[in-house]
Design an enzyme around this catalytic site. Structure first.
Site, PDB file in Angstrom:
ATOM      1  N   TYR A   1     -46.769 -78.541 -62.721  1.00 17.19           N
ATOM      2  CA  TYR A   1     -46.478 -79.975 -62.724  1.00 17.19           C
ATOM      3  C   TYR A   1     -47.555 -80.792 -62.021  1.00 17.19           C
ATOM      4  CZ  TYR A   1     -43.928 -84.301 -61.771  1.00 17.19           C
ATOM      5  OH  TYR A   1     -43.558 -85.617 -61.679  1.00 17.19           O
TER       6      TYR A   1
ATOM      7  N   HIS B   1     -15.139 -68.827 -42.006  1.00 19.16           N
ATOM      8  CA  HIS B   1     -14.538 -69.269 -43.264  1.00 19.16           C
ATOM      9  C   HIS B   1     -15.419 -68.889 -44.454  1.00 19.16           C
ATOM     10  CE1 HIS B   1     -11.669 -71.505 -40.855  1.00 19.16           C
ATOM     11  NE2 HIS B   1     -12.664 -72.077 -40.216  1.00 19.16           N
TER      12      HIS B   1
ATOM     13  N   HIS C   1     -39.941 -72.068 -58.328  1.00 22.84           N
ATOM     14  CA  HIS C   1     -40.095 -73.525 -58.440  1.00 22.84           C
ATOM     15  C   HIS C   1     -41.379 -73.997 -57.779  1.00 22.84           C
ATOM     16  CE1 HIS C   1     -39.625 -77.636 -56.795  1.00 22.84           C
ATOM     17  NE2 HIS C   1     -39.160 -77.887 -57.996  1.00 22.84           N
TER      18      HIS C   1
ATOM     19  N   ASN D   1     -34.104 -71.476 -57.314  1.00 25.96           N
ATOM     20  CA  ASN D   1     -35.108 -70.453 -57.038  1.00 25.96           C
ATOM     21  C   ASN D   1     -36.359 -71.152 -56.521  1.00 25.96           C
ATOM     22  OD1 ASN D   1     -36.956 -68.353 -57.034  1.00 25.96           O
ATOM     23  ND2 ASN D   1     -36.317 -67.517 -58.993  1.00 25.96           N
TER      24      ASN D   1
ATOM     25  N   HIS E   1     -38.972 -66.932 -70.048  1.00 30.40           N
ATOM     26  CA  HIS E   1     -37.637 -66.342 -70.064  1.00 30.40           C
ATOM     27  C   HIS E   1     -37.353 -65.651 -71.403  1.00 30.40           C
ATOM     28  CE1 HIS E   1     -36.807 -68.677 -66.401  1.00 30.40           C
ATOM     29  NE2 HIS E   1     -35.735 -67.921 -66.246  1.00 30.40           N
TER      30      HIS E   1
ATOM     31  N   ASN F   1     -31.395 -81.373 -59.545  1.00 29.31           N
ATOM     32  CA  ASN F   1     -31.386 -80.766 -58.217  1.00 29.31           C
ATOM     33  C   ASN F   1     -31.121 -79.265 -58.293  1.00 29.31           C
ATOM     34  OD1 ASN F   1     -31.233 -81.196 -55.163  1.00 29.31           O
ATOM     35  ND2 ASN F   1     -29.297 -80.180 -55.564  1.00 29.31           N
TER      36      ASN F   1
END
Length: 530
Positions: free
Chosen positions: A414, A118, A406, A402, A441, A396
């Site tokens: 972070y 499918h 991340h 990516n 970016h 999320n």
């Protein structure tokens, strides 16, 4: 009593009632015909039930495999979190910077999903759409010009000056491989000497910063601007510049703490990563440096070849999207003054091709390109993305779209920020990661297109931040998945619309000066097409 027995009893009673009116053989024939109908019906139901059971068993087996893999990943993450929590307890809830990503052998999600017929049918629908683009282009060319015309002038223009790209990329690779490696190697061999540690470390840091700024900062920008490279060639140089910066930073970030902890004994040599492991890292599809990665036992060259063919097909797909859906629309729009009406019309024209570009970029790069290099290098951890398409929140979506980038932002941006601030200011750490991502970016798009138009920065640092906190992980309803997809369609439409309008505005109304405000002011705001 079963259904056949009941029906036999009814037949016998009916036959007993009609024996005086009909011959016995007629009743016998009718009884046999009735038994034949019952047998065929029963056989058909049994086949259907058997097929249903086999289908359910197959689906359950696939779901069980996916569930076991998810549980395994969750348990590993739980073990890492438990270990992290234990370390935090001993350090007063303070993160340790050396707790990083753990690589596990696993397949890409789309490779697993394409085994289901499918899902594979949806993939076939995209191939059919590509064939439709080709046929429609040939038909239009034949009607307009009376012959079949299928030229690729756009490709020749966009990928021009590839010779310059190759030698510039080779210099960048050579420096990234040898520069940080040997500078840190010299520092590691000298820092253990007493009385020279601070001086050696300071000189090494200054040398490394100067070398990184020159070869991975100024040099690529000089190549792009001096040689006036076309758009695709520009993006190759700039994206490789960003990749080399992230790779070299990861090597420095992971190697420096190990060198600081390593104090060689008298007569023993200093433990330092091998050059081959660093060279492997520069080409493997991850931005987190490790001396050893999980490896597959063999290479499936047919899998590699198919992925590169899919990348080539994706480039042709992008070409037909631009030729059939974007260039005709925005070339006509460039004959009108920029207004709210033209913007809204162009936005809705660009929403669908923009979303197709997003899907192509995801599939061609995050799936095909990374899997091809992972297969050639026998790199076993293929989790380059998760099921971002099922996200009900933008928080999320940003985590799963990516995974490669991340992970780098999470561990070196972070989490290091939290470690430096004593596990405080989580919101500030999140905002800083968004700011870095938005600036990078915008830097890539500005140099890639050759003009400054801060659309990408505003969508990342502005709308992206708002959506990250507003559409958070508490949103679980499927309605939020629809909202997320709607926002993606609109966002991609804005990107394609504004950048295409500005591109043609730069052509129709070229700059006449070099002042700062003229360089940073979009031409589509002031250009009047008369």
């Amino acid at each position: 009593m079963s259904a056949p027995d009941t029906r036999n009893t009814a037949v016998r009673r009916s036959r007993g009632r009609t024996e005086s009116q009909r011959p016995a053989e007629n009743g016998s024939i009718r009884q046999n015909d009735h038994h034949t109908d019952i047998s065929c019906t029963t056989l058909g139901h049994e086949d259907m039930e058997r097929m249903k059971v086999e289908l359910i068993r197959h689906v359950q087996s696939r779901l069980n495999e996916l569930l076991e893999r998810a549980i395994s990943d969750s348990m590993q993450a739980l073990c890492r979190n438990t270990h992290t929590h234990t370390d935090q307890t001993h350090t007063h809830d303070r993160h340790k910077p050396d707790q990083g990503k753990v690589f596990v052998a696993r397949c890409s999600l789309l490779d697993e999903l394409f085994e289901i017929s499918h899902i594979r049918t949806i993939y076939h629908m995209f191939i059919a759409a590509l064939l439709l683009f080709i046929i429609s282009t040939l038909a239009v060319d034949y009607i307009d010009q009376g012959r079949l015309v299928l030229d690729f002038d756009l490709f020749y223009y966009a990928f021009g000056q590839l010779g310059t790209v190759v030698w510039a990329w080779t210099l960048m690779l050579s420096y990234t491989l040898l520069g940080p490696y040997y500078i840190l190697n010299v520092w590691a061999s000298l820092r253990h000497r007493r009385g020279w540690r601070t001086c050696v470390s300071a000189v090494t840091a200054l040398t490394l910063c100067a070398a990184q700024t020159g070869m991975l900062g100024i040099f690529p920008v000089y190549i792009v601007l001096h040689y006036q490279l076309p758009p695709a060639s520009r993006f190759i140089i700039i994206l490789e510049q960003i990749r080399f910066v992230m790779k070299s930073y990861s090597f420095i970030r992971e190697t420096t703490p190990a060198v600081l902890k390593n104090t060689p004994q008298k007569g023993a040599s200093l433990s330092y990563p091998s050059l081959s492991s660093y060279l492997y890292f520069l080409f493997c599809p991850t931005l987190i440096y490790r001396e050893v990665y999980p490896r597959n036992p063999s290479i499936r060259w047919n899998y590699v070849g198919m992925n590169f063919l899919k990348i080539l097909a994706s480039l042709f797909y992008l070409y037909f999207i631009l030729v059939r859906l974007c260039i005709p629309v925005f070339r006509n729009k460039s004959n009108q003054p920029f207004s709210s009406r033209t913007f809204i019309l162009a936005l809705f024209h660009a929403a669908f091709p923009g979303m197709l570009m997003l899907m192509l970029g995801f599939y061609a790069f995050l799936h095909c390109w990374l899997n091809a290099f992972a297969e050639m290098l026998r790199f076993a951890d293929r989790m380059f993305y998760r099921d971002w398409w099922n996200s009900t929140s933008f928080a999320n979506y940003y985590r799963t779209w990516n995974i490669v980038v991340h992970d780098w932002l999470y561990y070196y941006g972070y989490r290091d920020f939290l470690w430096l601030t004593g596990h405080r200011l989580r919101s500030v750490a999140t905002l800083s990661v968004f700011a870095v991502s938005a600036l990078v970016h915008e830097y890539a798009f500005t140099l890639g297109f050759g003009f400054f138009y801060p659309v990408m920065f505003c969508t990342f640092a502005g709308i992206g931040v708002v959506f990250n906190f507003a559409m958070n992980d508490k949103r679980k309803s499927p309605v939020w998945n629809i909202i997320m997809w709607t926002c993606l369609f609109i966002g991609q439409g804005i990107h394609v619309c504004l950048y295409c309008v500005e591109w043609y505005a730069q052509i129709q109304c070229p700059r006449t000066g070099t002042s700062f405000w003229e360089l940073v002011t979009p031409r589509s705001w002031t250009c009047s097409y008369q």
